[in-house]
Motif scaffolding. Structure first.
Motif, short mmCIF file in Angstrom:
data_model
loop_
_atom_site.label_atom_id
_atom_site.label_comp_id
_atom_site.label_asym_id
_atom_site.label_seq_id
_atom_site.Cartn_x
_atom_site.Cartn_y
_atom_site.Cartn_z
N MET A 20 4.25 7.60 32.86
CA MET A 20 4.47 6.22 33.27
C MET A 20 5.66 6.09 34.21
SD MET A 20 3.68 3.76 30.01
CE MET A 20 4.87 4.52 28.92
N GLY A 21 6.69 6.95 34.03
CA GLY A 21 7.87 6.86 34.87
C GLY A 21 7.57 7.10 36.33
N SER A 22 6.65 8.03 36.61
CA SER A 22 6.31 8.33 38.00
C SER A 22 5.60 7.15 38.67
CB SER A 22 5.43 9.57 38.07
OG SER A 22 4.26 9.42 37.28
N VAL A 23 4.79 6.42 37.91
CA VAL A 23 4.12 5.24 38.45
C VAL A 23 5.14 4.16 38.79
CG1 VAL A 23 2.47 3.39 37.95
CG2 VAL A 23 1.98 5.73 37.20
N GLY A 24 6.06 3.91 37.88
CA GLY A 24 7.11 2.93 38.15
C GLY A 24 7.95 3.32 39.35
N LEU A 25 8.25 4.62 39.48
CA LEU A 25 9.04 5.11 40.60
C LEU A 25 8.34 4.87 41.93
CD1 LEU A 25 11.76 6.59 40.96
CD2 LEU A 25 10.48 8.74 40.96
N LEU A 26 7.03 5.03 41.95
CA LEU A 26 6.26 4.80 43.17
C LEU A 26 6.41 3.35 43.65
CD1 LEU A 26 4.21 5.80 45.28
CD2 LEU A 26 2.40 5.15 43.68
N TYR A 27 6.33 2.42 42.71
CA TYR A 27 6.41 1.01 43.11
C TYR A 27 7.84 0.57 43.38
CZ TYR A 27 1.49 0.66 42.38
OH TYR A 27 0.14 0.86 42.50
N VAL A 28 8.82 1.30 42.85
CA VAL A 28 10.21 1.06 43.27
C VAL A 28 10.35 1.40 44.75
CG1 VAL A 28 12.57 1.89 43.05
CG2 VAL A 28 11.26 1.33 41.01
N GLY A 29 9.66 2.47 45.18
CA GLY A 29 9.66 2.80 46.60
C GLY A 29 9.11 1.66 47.43
N ALA A 30 8.07 1.02 46.93
CA ALA A 30 7.46 -0.10 47.66
C ALA A 30 8.43 -1.27 47.79
CB ALA A 30 6.18 -0.55 46.97
N VAL A 31 9.11 -1.61 46.70
CA VAL A 31 10.00 -2.78 46.76
C VAL A 31 11.25 -2.46 47.58
CG1 VAL A 31 11.38 -2.38 44.65
CG2 VAL A 31 10.89 -4.70 45.39
N LEU A 32 11.74 -1.22 47.52
CA LEU A 32 12.87 -0.85 48.37
C LEU A 32 12.48 -0.90 49.84
CD1 LEU A 32 14.61 2.11 46.49
CD2 LEU A 32 15.40 -0.25 46.71
N PHE A 33 11.25 -0.49 50.15
CA PHE A 33 10.76 -0.55 51.52
C PHE A 33 10.77 -1.99 52.04
CE2 PHE A 33 7.07 -1.08 54.41
CZ PHE A 33 7.48 -0.25 55.44
N VAL A 34 10.25 -2.91 51.25
CA VAL A 34 10.19 -4.31 51.65
C VAL A 34 11.60 -4.91 51.72
CG1 VAL A 34 9.42 -6.62 50.94
CG2 VAL A 34 7.84 -4.68 50.82
N ASN A 35 12.45 -4.57 50.75
CA ASN A 35 13.82 -5.11 50.77
C ASN A 35 14.61 -4.58 51.96
OD1 ASN A 35 13.33 -6.60 48.50
ND2 ASN A 35 14.40 -5.25 47.09
N ALA A 36 14.33 -3.34 52.35
CA ALA A 36 14.98 -2.79 53.54
C ALA A 36 14.60 -3.59 54.77
CB ALA A 36 14.59 -1.32 53.71
N LEU A 37 13.31 -3.88 54.89
CA LEU A 37 12.85 -4.68 56.03
C LEU A 37 13.41 -6.09 55.99
CD1 LEU A 37 9.13 -3.49 56.27
CD2 LEU A 37 11.10 -2.72 57.61
N VAL A 73 7.59 -5.95 40.71
CA VAL A 73 8.14 -4.63 40.36
C VAL A 73 9.21 -4.77 39.26
CG1 VAL A 73 9.36 -2.60 41.22
CG2 VAL A 73 7.61 -3.70 42.62
N GLY A 74 10.00 -5.83 39.33
CA GLY A 74 10.99 -6.06 38.28
C GLY A 74 10.35 -6.20 36.92
N THR A 75 9.25 -6.93 36.87
CA THR A 75 8.52 -7.09 35.60
C THR A 75 7.99 -5.74 35.12
OG1 THR A 75 7.87 -9.34 36.19
CG2 THR A 75 6.58 -8.25 34.47
#
Length: 209
Positions: A1-18, A36-38
């Motif tokens: 499960m941790g790897s799945v959560g990590l993948l979507y952290v990448g997504a939110v960091l990508f959007v927050n960077a933009l 992602v926070g949820t």
């Protein structure tokens, strides 16, 4: 499960960077932060329920909460138009806590690459503290680029390595990650550090000249 959560952290960091770079509108970025926070609160809760007296599992879940609460804090703050100082100072707490989790990975878990990754996260959340907590807006472009690099290098890449069972805890991989991080963050400082964006803008010819 941790790897799945990590993948979507990448997504939110990508959007927050933009968002930090002015490419994504704040309220539209808020929704992904909430999603992602949820996820980052639900997943560690499930891990805690299943952990029992497994101290390593409890420690891993505790670290995930730091980021889950960050994204929920950011998402709610953006939608409600709240001042950023609260999430900024919370980011300082996360940054300091991340150093502790890095030490755990280096000394206890013996997962050296994730020790480096935790240090990278500590640096990133310290930048969030400076930009959001202390209102150092001149650091926003640099922070945006560092966030973009970390979206790929500290979350998406290790997530796919874990999902494909090719992740290595070796010291060699940790050294490679650390070297890439130092070079990337240093190079970005010269490209997007304070004064760089302004100097590039001022050197451009005015329209029609």
């Amino acid at each position: 499960m941790g790897s799945v959560g990590l993948l979507y952290v990448g997504a939110v960091l990508f959007v927050n960077a933009l968002m930090l770079l002015g490419r994504v509108e704040e309220r539209s970025a808020a929704l992904l932060n909430l999603f992602v926070g949820t996820l980052q609160v639900v997943l560690p809760t499930l891990l805690l329920v299943a952990a029992g007296d497994d101290l390593k599992a409890i420690t891993a879940a505790a670290g995930v909460y730091l980021f889950g609460f960050t994204y929920l804090y950011v998402g709610i703050g953006l939608l409600a138009g709240l001042d950023t100082t609260g999430v900024g100072w919370f980011s300082l707490f996360v940054s300091l806590s991340a150093i502790g989790f890095a030490a755990i990975n280096f000394l206890d878990v013996r997962d050296h690459p994730f020790g480096v990754i935790w240090l990278c996260w500590s640096f990133l959340w310290f930048l969030f503290f400076l930009v959001l907590g202390l209102k150092r807006e001149e650091l926003a472009p640099y922070t945006g680029w560092v966030t973009l690099v970390q979206a790929g290098g500290t979350t998406t890449l290790p997530a796919f390595l874990l999902l494909t069972d090719t992740y290595s805890t070796s010291a060699a991989f940790a050294v490679a990650l650390a070297a890439c991080a130092v070079v990337s963050f240093g190079a970005l400082w010269f490209v997007a550090g304070p004064g760089r964006a302004q100097s590039r803008t001022s050197s451009e010819p005015a329209p029609g000249t």
